[in-house]
Design a protein around this motif. Structure first.
Motif, short mmCIF file in Angstrom:
data_model
loop_
_atom_site.label_atom_id
_atom_site.label_comp_id
_atom_site.label_asym_id
_atom_site.label_seq_id
_atom_site.Cartn_x
_atom_site.Cartn_y
_atom_site.Cartn_z
N SER A 236 47.80 19.28 12.35
CA SER A 236 48.30 18.39 13.40
C SER A 236 47.94 19.01 14.75
CB SER A 236 49.81 18.23 13.28
OG SER A 236 50.33 17.51 14.38
N LEU A 237 47.25 18.24 15.59
CA LEU A 237 46.87 18.72 16.92
C LEU A 237 47.62 17.95 17.99
CD1 LEU A 237 42.96 19.04 16.60
CD2 LEU A 237 44.71 20.77 16.13
N ASN A 238 48.35 18.65 18.84
CA ASN A 238 48.95 18.07 20.04
C ASN A 238 49.35 19.19 20.98
OD1 ASN A 238 51.77 18.84 19.35
ND2 ASN A 238 51.46 17.38 17.68
N ASP A 239 49.59 18.86 22.21
CA ASP A 239 49.88 19.88 23.22
C ASP A 239 51.37 20.02 23.53
OD1 ASP A 239 47.24 20.60 23.51
OD2 ASP A 239 46.84 19.13 25.07
N ARG A 240 52.22 19.31 22.81
CA ARG A 240 53.65 19.51 23.03
C ARG A 240 54.15 20.67 22.17
NH1 ARG A 240 56.97 17.55 18.99
NH2 ARG A 240 55.93 16.27 17.41
N LEU A 241 55.29 21.21 22.53
CA LEU A 241 55.86 22.35 21.81
C LEU A 241 56.66 21.82 20.62
CD1 LEU A 241 55.88 25.44 22.21
CD2 LEU A 241 58.12 25.18 23.28
N VAL A 242 56.08 21.88 19.43
CA VAL A 242 56.75 21.34 18.26
C VAL A 242 57.82 22.30 17.77
CG1 VAL A 242 54.67 20.08 17.56
CG2 VAL A 242 55.12 22.35 16.59
N ASP A 243 58.82 21.76 17.10
CA ASP A 243 59.85 22.56 16.44
C ASP A 243 59.41 22.77 15.00
OD1 ASP A 243 62.19 23.32 14.91
OD2 ASP A 243 63.41 22.73 16.62
N LEU A 244 58.99 23.98 14.68
CA LEU A 244 58.42 24.25 13.37
C LEU A 244 59.38 23.90 12.24
CD1 LEU A 244 56.33 25.79 15.12
CD2 LEU A 244 56.19 27.49 13.30
N VAL A 245 60.63 24.30 12.40
CA VAL A 245 61.61 24.09 11.33
C VAL A 245 61.96 22.62 11.21
CG1 VAL A 245 63.93 24.64 10.52
CG2 VAL A 245 62.53 26.43 11.58
N GLU A 246 62.31 21.99 12.34
CA GLU A 246 62.73 20.60 12.31
C GLU A 246 61.62 19.66 11.84
OE1 GLU A 246 65.66 19.07 12.88
OE2 GLU A 246 66.65 21.02 13.02
N GLU A 247 60.38 19.97 12.22
CA GLU A 247 59.27 19.08 11.91
C GLU A 247 58.47 19.50 10.68
OE1 GLU A 247 57.06 17.68 15.39
OE2 GLU A 247 58.58 18.62 16.65
N GLY A 248 58.93 20.56 10.03
CA GLY A 248 58.35 20.93 8.74
C GLY A 248 56.99 21.59 8.78
N PHE A 249 56.69 22.32 9.86
CA PHE A 249 55.42 23.03 9.92
C PHE A 249 55.58 24.44 9.35
CE2 PHE A 249 54.65 19.86 13.28
CZ PHE A 249 53.40 19.41 12.88
N ASP A 250 54.55 24.88 8.64
CA ASP A 250 54.57 26.25 8.10
C ASP A 250 54.18 27.27 9.16
OD1 ASP A 250 55.05 25.72 5.17
OD2 ASP A 250 53.24 24.52 5.45
#
Length: 299
Positions: free
Chosen positions: A126-140
């Motif tokens: 997934s590519l984007n420039d916002r600061l994602v929440d790894l835990v909430e959004e399920g990123f490893d």
């Protein structure tokens, strides 16, 4: 005293922001945390943290030690993983987030090699420039380009990138010369919306740190668009070296006032926790660490 534990305690204090939070994370007393940090500072002969009643902040020596200690801790984890006969083969879906420009320019060309090396891993990128929440959004894991000393995440520093003040030769021919930072106020700049300091740009030059308030003629939340506008002569911009190093080499862009250095950012691979790191994430961390040991934009 255990030097590795000293480093772990210090890094946890920085990551969590307080001695109390670090004590909770490490299941130690606040007094023990304080002893470890004080002992480390005494052994090194340097103050690593500024302590006030409201907050902690890193000294210059502390910032340098923090980054190097994080690397040492990551390498220790990697060494233990490498010799563990019980380590399972990396497998499963690996969800990775990265900034758009960096993901296209520098990650896109190497994913095929990663897939060849680890055929049982299925990549979900997934590519984007916002600061994602790894835990909430399920990123490893995620690649981030930032100053990470106040992050609650853990990870490894892959490389660094500096911000370059630049413009096209055509733009510079048609506009007043830039011989001082103050001259920037007479020019329109191509501004990256997610740049944390906004229109206030700071530089370190021969006489120390100086700031200038710039005037944007266009603002955009995509770095590739900012670069394209700059290449076409649309204005002066502050771009990361990982994006414009080749443009500077070929002369498509010219660095302005090279004696003034803007901020330097780290390129990190981050993940929610060091404990029980899945083999698929470990594989990614080691792969990217090797690939960016000598980044192309730093040559």
């Amino acid at each position: 005293m255990d030097r590795a534990l000293e480093m772990q305690v210090f890094c946890t204090v920085v990551d969590k922001g307080t001695f109390v939070s670090a004590a909770q994370a490490l299941e130690m007393s606040k007094a023990a945390i304080s002893r470890y940090v004080s002992g480390l500072e005494e052994r090194l002969g340097a103050r690593l943290l500024h302590r006030t009643t409201r907050r902690l902040s890193l000294t210059d020596e502390g910032r340098q030690f923090y980054h190097q200690a994080k690397d040492v801790l990551a390498m220790m984890d990697a060494a233990e993983e490498a010799v563990s006969s019980a380590a399972p083969e990396p497998t499963g879906v690996l969800r990775v987030n990265a900034p758009v420009s960096f993901g296209v320019l520098h990650l896109g060309p190497i994913w095929a090699d990663f897939m060849t090396a680890f055929p049982k891993i299925e990549l979900d990128i997934s590519l984007n420039d916002r600061l994602v929440d790894l835990v909430e959004e399920g990123f490893d894991a995620a690649v981030r380009i930032a100053r990470m000393e106040n992050s609650s995440l853990v990870g490894r520093r892959l490389a660094s990138t500096r911000m370059c003040l630049c413009a096209s030769p055509e733009y510079l021919k048609q506009h007043p010369p830039v011989t001082t930072l103050a001259d920037l106020t007479e020019h329109g700049v191509v501004a990256y919306t997610n740049f944390s300091s906004g229109n206030d740009w700071s530089f370190e030059g021969p006489n120390g740190v100086q700031s200038v308030r710039t005037r944007s003629v266009v603002r955009c939340n995509n770095g590739d668009t900012c670069r394209s506008i700059t290449l076409a002569g649309g204005g002066i911009s502050l771009q990361p070296s990982f994006m414009v190093a080749e443009d500077l080499r070929t002369g498509a862009l010219v660095e302005i006032l090279p004696e003034f250095r803007s901020i330097e950012l780290g390129v990190y691979i981050v993940y929610p926790s060091r404990k029980h790191l899945p083999p698929k994430v470990r594989a990614l961390v080691n792969f990217l660490s090797e690939r960016f040991a000598r980044p192309s934009w730093g040559q």
